[in-house]
Design an enzyme around this catalytic site. Structure first.
Site, PDB file in Angstrom:
ATOM      1  N   GLU A  62      -4.118   7.465  -7.536  1.00 23.04           N
ATOM      2  CA  GLU A  62      -3.500   7.532  -8.787  1.00 23.04           C
ATOM      3  C   GLU A  62      -3.419   6.376  -9.912  1.00 23.04           C
ATOM      4  OE1 GLU A  62      -0.009  10.244  -8.005  1.00 23.04           O
ATOM      5  OE2 GLU A  62       0.611   9.402  -9.887  1.00 23.04           O
ATOM      6  N   HIS A  78      -6.069   4.246  -9.885  1.00 22.77           N
ATOM      7  CA  HIS A  78      -7.324   4.348 -10.638  1.00 22.77           C
ATOM      8  C   HIS A  78      -7.305   5.159 -11.674  1.00 22.77           C
ATOM      9  CE1 HIS A  78      -8.512   2.958  -6.354  1.00 22.77           C
ATOM     10  NE2 HIS A  78      -9.220   1.993  -7.285  1.00 22.77           N
ATOM     11  N   GLN A 130     -16.884  -9.767  -1.634  1.00 20.04           N
ATOM     12  CA  GLN A 130     -15.615 -10.281  -1.863  1.00 20.04           C
ATOM     13  C   GLN A 130     -14.766 -10.099  -0.452  1.00 20.04           C
ATOM     14  OE1 GLN A 130     -15.051  -7.485  -5.100  1.00 20.04           O
ATOM     15  NE2 GLN A 130     -13.028  -7.022  -4.107  1.00 20.04           N
TER      16      GLN A 130
HETATM   17  O1  PAF Z   1     -10.202  -4.426  -7.561  1.00 16.67           O
HETATM   18  C1  PAF Z   1     -11.381  -4.078  -7.116  1.00 16.67           C
HETATM   19  O2  PAF Z   1     -11.219  -3.015  -6.696  1.00 16.67           O
HETATM   20  C2  PAF Z   1     -12.360  -5.118  -7.250  1.00 16.67           C
HETATM   21  O3  PAF Z   1     -11.817  -6.515  -6.670  1.00 16.67           O
HETATM   22  C3  PAF Z   1     -13.334  -5.032  -8.278  1.00 16.67           C
HETATM   23  C4  PAF Z   1     -12.526  -5.467  -9.418  1.00 16.67           C
HETATM   24  C5  PAF Z   1     -13.788  -3.619  -8.502  1.00 16.67           C
HETATM   25  C6  PAF Z   1     -14.454  -5.921  -7.933  1.00 16.67           C
HETATM   26  O4  PAF Z   1     -15.196  -5.552  -7.056  1.00 16.67           O
END
Ligand code: PAF
Length: 281
Positions: free
Chosen positions: A35, A37, A61
Protein backbone atom coordinates in the site's frame (compact mmCIF):
# COMPACT_ATOMS: atom_id res chain seq x y z
CA UNK A 1 -0.13 -1.09 -18.05
CA UNK A 2 2.63 -1.24 -20.65
CA UNK A 3 5.75 -3.13 -19.56
CA UNK A 4 9.09 -2.01 -20.97
CA UNK A 5 12.25 -3.94 -20.24
CA UNK A 6 14.92 -2.15 -22.29
CA UNK A 7 16.42 1.28 -21.74
CA UNK A 8 16.26 2.08 -25.44
CA UNK A 9 12.55 1.37 -25.71
CA UNK A 10 11.91 3.32 -22.52
CA UNK A 11 13.75 6.34 -23.92
CA UNK A 12 11.79 6.15 -27.18
CA UNK A 13 8.51 5.97 -25.28
CA UNK A 14 9.46 8.95 -23.11
CA UNK A 15 10.49 10.99 -26.09
CA UNK A 16 7.10 10.39 -27.75
CA UNK A 17 5.28 11.34 -24.57
CA UNK A 18 7.34 14.53 -24.31
CA UNK A 19 6.50 15.41 -27.91
CA UNK A 20 2.85 15.12 -26.94
CA UNK A 21 3.54 17.58 -24.11
CA UNK A 22 2.82 15.09 -21.32
CA UNK A 23 4.19 15.59 -17.82
CA UNK A 24 5.76 12.52 -16.28
CA UNK A 25 5.50 11.43 -12.67
CA UNK A 26 8.00 8.77 -11.65
CA UNK A 27 7.77 6.21 -8.87
CA UNK A 28 11.04 4.27 -8.52
CA UNK A 29 10.62 1.00 -6.60
CA UNK A 30 12.15 -2.40 -6.02
CA UNK A 31 8.79 -4.09 -6.48
CA UNK A 32 6.82 -6.43 -4.22
CA UNK A 33 4.35 -3.61 -4.07
CA UNK A 34 2.35 -2.78 -0.96
CA UNK A 35 0.00 0.00 0.00
CA UNK A 36 2.92 2.36 0.55
CA UNK A 37 3.85 2.11 -3.12
CA UNK A 38 0.21 2.36 -4.17
CA UNK A 39 -0.03 5.62 -2.25
CA UNK A 40 3.00 6.94 -4.14
CA UNK A 41 1.25 5.99 -7.39
CA UNK A 42 -1.93 7.73 -6.29
CA UNK A 43 -0.05 10.98 -5.68
CA UNK A 44 1.81 10.60 -8.98
CA UNK A 45 -1.52 10.01 -10.74
CA UNK A 46 -2.97 13.21 -9.31
CA UNK A 47 0.02 15.34 -10.26
CA UNK A 48 1.09 14.08 -13.67
CA UNK A 49 -0.31 13.11 -17.08
CA UNK A 50 1.71 9.89 -17.28
CA UNK A 51 2.83 7.71 -14.39
CA UNK A 52 5.99 5.69 -14.87
CA UNK A 53 6.97 3.16 -12.23
CA UNK A 54 10.25 1.30 -12.23
CA UNK A 55 10.75 -2.08 -10.62
CA UNK A 56 14.40 -2.92 -10.25
CA UNK A 57 16.06 -4.66 -7.33
CA UNK A 58 19.33 -2.79 -7.52
CA UNK A 59 22.28 -5.02 -6.58
CA UNK A 60 24.51 -1.98 -6.08
CA UNK A 61 22.66 -0.87 -2.96
CA UNK A 62 22.88 -4.22 -1.15
CA UNK A 63 25.91 -5.10 0.95
CA UNK A 64 27.62 -8.51 0.56
CA UNK A 65 25.78 -9.92 3.60
CA UNK A 66 22.45 -8.31 2.85
CA UNK A 67 19.24 -9.69 1.39
CA UNK A 68 19.66 -9.08 -2.37
CA UNK A 69 18.92 -12.72 -3.28
CA UNK A 70 16.19 -13.05 -0.69
CA UNK A 71 14.55 -9.72 -1.46
CA UNK A 72 10.91 -10.66 -2.19
CA UNK A 73 9.87 -10.54 -5.85
CA UNK A 74 6.53 -11.15 -7.60
CA UNK A 75 6.32 -9.38 -10.94
CA UNK A 76 2.95 -10.77 -11.97
CA UNK A 77 1.28 -9.53 -8.84
CA UNK A 78 3.13 -6.20 -9.13
CA UNK A 79 1.98 -5.81 -12.72
CA UNK A 80 -1.65 -6.29 -11.71
CA UNK A 81 -1.42 -3.95 -8.72
CA UNK A 82 0.45 -1.28 -10.68
CA UNK A 83 -2.08 -1.44 -13.50
CA UNK A 84 -5.10 -1.09 -11.26
CA UNK A 85 -3.45 1.71 -9.27
CA UNK A 86 -3.02 3.75 -12.45
CA UNK A 87 0.55 3.19 -13.63
CA UNK A 88 0.82 3.81 -17.38
CA UNK A 89 4.29 2.46 -18.01
CA UNK A 90 6.16 -0.09 -15.95
CA UNK A 91 9.91 -0.03 -16.51
CA UNK A 92 11.22 -3.47 -15.58
CA UNK A 93 14.84 -3.91 -16.70
CA UNK A 94 17.03 -6.78 -15.55
CA UNK A 95 20.45 -6.38 -13.98
CA UNK A 96 22.28 -6.93 -17.28
CA UNK A 97 20.23 -4.24 -18.95
CA UNK A 98 20.93 -1.67 -16.21
CA UNK A 99 24.59 -2.59 -15.73
CA UNK A 100 25.43 -3.86 -19.20
CA UNK A 101 28.97 -2.60 -19.07
CA UNK A 102 30.96 -2.77 -15.89
CA UNK A 103 30.65 0.61 -14.17
CA UNK A 104 33.90 2.55 -14.42
CA UNK A 105 32.55 5.42 -12.35
CA UNK A 106 31.76 5.28 -8.68
CA UNK A 107 29.31 7.70 -7.11
CA UNK A 108 30.25 8.43 -3.50
CA UNK A 109 27.74 10.16 -1.29
CA UNK A 110 29.77 12.26 1.16
CA UNK A 111 27.18 13.99 3.29
CA UNK A 112 24.25 12.64 5.31
CA UNK A 113 25.52 9.05 5.15
CA UNK A 114 27.60 8.68 8.30
CA UNK A 115 24.42 8.41 10.38
CA UNK A 116 21.35 6.14 10.55
CA UNK A 117 21.23 3.37 7.89
CA UNK A 118 24.15 4.94 6.03
CA UNK A 119 26.56 4.13 8.86
CA UNK A 120 25.22 0.57 9.18
CA UNK A 121 25.10 -0.11 5.44
CA UNK A 122 28.34 1.23 3.96
CA UNK A 123 28.00 1.93 0.24
CA UNK A 124 24.20 1.60 0.31
CA UNK A 125 23.49 5.22 -0.62
CA UNK A 126 26.25 5.19 -3.25
CA UNK A 127 24.26 2.40 -4.90
CA UNK A 128 20.96 4.24 -4.48
CA UNK A 129 22.46 7.44 -5.93
CA UNK A 130 23.97 5.55 -8.88
CA UNK A 131 20.76 3.81 -9.87
CA UNK A 132 18.70 6.96 -9.41
CA UNK A 133 21.03 8.98 -11.64
CA UNK A 134 20.53 6.31 -14.29
CA UNK A 135 16.77 6.09 -13.80
CA UNK A 136 16.31 9.88 -13.71
CA UNK A 137 18.29 10.17 -16.96
CA UNK A 138 16.24 7.43 -18.61
CA UNK A 139 12.79 8.54 -17.44
CA UNK A 140 13.40 12.32 -17.25
CA UNK A 141 10.36 12.91 -15.05
CA UNK A 142 9.03 16.27 -13.83
CA UNK A 143 8.20 14.74 -10.45
CA UNK A 144 9.60 11.79 -8.52
CA UNK A 145 7.77 10.36 -5.53
CA UNK A 146 9.50 8.96 -2.44
CA UNK A 147 8.10 7.56 0.78
CA UNK A 148 9.18 9.15 4.04
CA UNK A 149 9.67 5.68 5.52
CA UNK A 150 13.14 5.96 3.99
CA UNK A 151 13.71 9.44 5.35
CA UNK A 152 17.47 9.30 4.90
CA UNK A 153 16.95 8.30 1.26
CA UNK A 154 14.67 11.34 0.84
CA UNK A 155 17.38 13.56 2.37
CA UNK A 156 20.10 12.12 0.11
CA UNK A 157 17.94 12.28 -3.04
CA UNK A 158 17.07 15.90 -2.29
CA UNK A 159 20.80 16.76 -2.32
CA UNK A 160 21.41 14.60 -5.41
CA UNK A 161 18.79 16.43 -7.44
CA UNK A 162 20.00 19.84 -6.25
CA UNK A 163 23.68 19.20 -6.78
CA UNK A 164 23.41 17.50 -10.18
CA UNK A 165 20.74 19.93 -11.41
CA UNK A 166 18.09 17.39 -12.28
CA UNK A 167 14.98 19.40 -13.21
CA UNK A 168 12.90 17.09 -11.03
CA UNK A 169 10.69 17.96 -8.09
CA UNK A 170 11.06 15.41 -5.30
CA UNK A 171 7.74 14.80 -3.62
CA UNK A 172 7.75 13.39 -0.08
CA UNK A 173 4.90 11.06 0.81
CA UNK A 174 4.04 10.12 4.42
CA UNK A 175 4.57 6.53 5.57
CA UNK A 176 1.62 4.17 5.18
CA UNK A 177 0.96 1.95 8.19
CA UNK A 178 -0.81 -1.28 9.10
CA UNK A 179 -3.82 -0.91 11.37
CA UNK A 180 -1.69 -1.39 14.49
CA UNK A 181 0.84 1.21 13.32
CA UNK A 182 3.60 -1.00 11.86
CA UNK A 183 5.04 0.78 8.81
CA UNK A 184 4.27 -1.07 5.57
CA UNK A 185 7.36 -2.68 4.10
CA UNK A 186 8.05 -5.38 1.53
CA UNK A 187 10.25 -6.97 4.19
CA UNK A 188 7.43 -7.41 6.75
CA UNK A 189 6.68 -10.84 5.22
CA UNK A 190 9.86 -12.12 6.87
CA UNK A 191 8.58 -11.54 10.41
CA UNK A 192 7.49 -14.61 12.35
CA UNK A 193 4.00 -14.52 13.82
CA UNK A 194 5.31 -13.53 17.24
CA UNK A 195 7.66 -10.95 15.80
CA UNK A 196 4.83 -9.42 13.81
CA UNK A 197 2.99 -8.83 17.07
CA UNK A 198 6.09 -7.40 18.74
CA UNK A 199 6.92 -5.18 15.78
CA UNK A 200 4.23 -2.68 16.74
CA UNK A 201 6.62 -1.61 19.50
CA UNK A 202 8.70 0.20 16.87
CA UNK A 203 5.80 2.52 16.07
CA UNK A 204 4.84 2.81 19.72
CA UNK A 205 8.36 3.90 20.62
CA UNK A 206 7.96 6.75 18.13
CA UNK A 207 4.62 7.63 19.69
CA UNK A 208 6.33 7.63 23.06
CA UNK A 209 8.91 10.11 21.74
CA UNK A 210 6.14 12.34 20.46
CA UNK A 211 4.44 12.24 23.84
CA UNK A 212 7.67 13.07 25.69
CA UNK A 213 8.24 16.02 23.35
CA UNK A 214 4.74 17.33 23.80
CA UNK A 215 5.34 17.11 27.56
CA UNK A 216 8.32 19.42 27.11
CA UNK A 217 11.27 17.01 26.83
CA UNK A 218 13.96 18.51 24.58
CA UNK A 219 16.98 16.36 25.40
CA UNK A 220 17.54 13.91 22.50
CA UNK A 221 19.60 11.48 24.62
CA UNK A 222 16.77 11.19 27.13
CA UNK A 223 14.25 10.45 24.40
CA UNK A 224 16.54 7.90 22.73
CA UNK A 225 17.00 6.11 26.04
CA UNK A 226 13.29 5.93 26.76
CA UNK A 227 12.61 4.63 23.25
CA UNK A 228 15.32 1.96 23.49
CA UNK A 229 14.01 0.86 26.89
CA UNK A 230 10.54 0.59 25.43
CA UNK A 231 11.70 -1.56 22.49
CA UNK A 232 13.84 -3.75 24.75
CA UNK A 233 10.97 -4.37 27.14
CA UNK A 234 8.45 -5.16 24.42
CA UNK A 235 10.40 -7.15 21.81
CA UNK A 236 13.19 -9.67 21.47
CA UNK A 237 14.59 -7.61 18.62
CA UNK A 238 18.06 -6.17 18.68
CA UNK A 239 18.23 -2.40 18.32
CA UNK A 240 20.38 -1.25 15.43
CA UNK A 241 19.89 2.42 16.22
CA UNK A 242 17.59 4.98 17.75
CA UNK A 243 18.77 8.36 16.53
CA UNK A 244 17.56 11.96 16.35
CA UNK A 245 18.72 14.57 13.82
CA UNK A 246 17.66 17.71 12.06
CA UNK A 247 15.79 17.04 8.82
CA UNK A 248 16.74 17.04 5.98
CA UNK A 249 20.32 18.01 6.94
CA UNK A 250 20.71 15.06 9.33
CA UNK A 251 22.84 16.97 11.82
CA UNK A 252 22.86 16.12 15.54
CA UNK A 253 21.41 18.63 17.95
CA UNK A 254 21.79 19.06 21.68
CA UNK A 255 18.35 20.46 22.26
CA UNK A 256 15.41 19.66 20.02
CA UNK A 257 14.16 22.50 17.86
CA UNK A 258 12.95 22.96 14.28
CA UNK A 259 12.11 19.99 12.07
CA UNK A 260 13.60 16.86 13.63
CA UNK A 261 13.78 13.26 12.48
CA UNK A 262 13.46 10.50 15.05
CA UNK A 263 14.49 7.22 13.48
CA UNK A 264 14.67 3.60 14.57
CA UNK A 265 16.12 0.41 13.09
CA UNK A 266 15.74 -2.99 14.75
CA UNK A 267 16.77 -6.50 13.82
CA UNK A 268 14.42 -9.44 14.16
CA UNK A 269 15.64 -12.97 13.39
CA UNK A 270 15.32 -12.76 9.62
CA UNK A 271 14.68 -9.12 8.95
CA UNK A 272 15.82 -5.63 9.80
CA UNK A 273 13.04 -3.04 9.95
CA UNK A 274 13.19 0.75 10.00
CA UNK A 275 10.72 3.43 10.91
CA UNK A 276 10.77 7.13 11.72
CA UNK A 277 8.80 10.23 12.45
CA UNK A 278 9.49 13.86 11.62
CA UNK A 279 8.20 16.41 14.06
CA UNK A 280 8.25 20.21 13.98
CA UNK A 281 9.21 21.62 17.37
O1 PAF B 1 13.44 2.93 -2.09
C1 PAF B 1 13.69 2.06 -2.96
O2 PAF B 1 12.88 1.18 -3.25
C2 PAF B 1 15.05 2.08 -3.64
O3 PAF B 1 16.04 2.51 -2.78
C3 PAF B 1 15.03 2.91 -4.95
C4 PAF B 1 14.71 4.36 -4.67
C5 PAF B 1 14.02 2.32 -5.91
C6 PAF B 1 16.41 2.85 -5.61
O4 PAF B 1 16.77 1.56 -5.94
Amino acid sequence: VQIITTIKEMQQRISLLKQEGKSIGFVPTMGFLHEGHLTLIKHAREKSDIVVMSIFVNPLQFGPNEDFDQYPRDIERDERLAGSAGVDVLFYPNVDEMYKNEMTFHVTVKDKVDVLCGSKRPGHFDGVATVLIKLFNIVTPSYAFFGMKDAQQVAVVTSLVEQFNFPIEIIRIPTVREEDGLAKSSRNVYLTEDERKEAVAIYRSLQLAKELISNGERNPAMIQERMSDYIHSNTKAEIDYVEIYTFPDLKPLSSLTGLVLIAVAVRFTKVRLIDNMTIEI
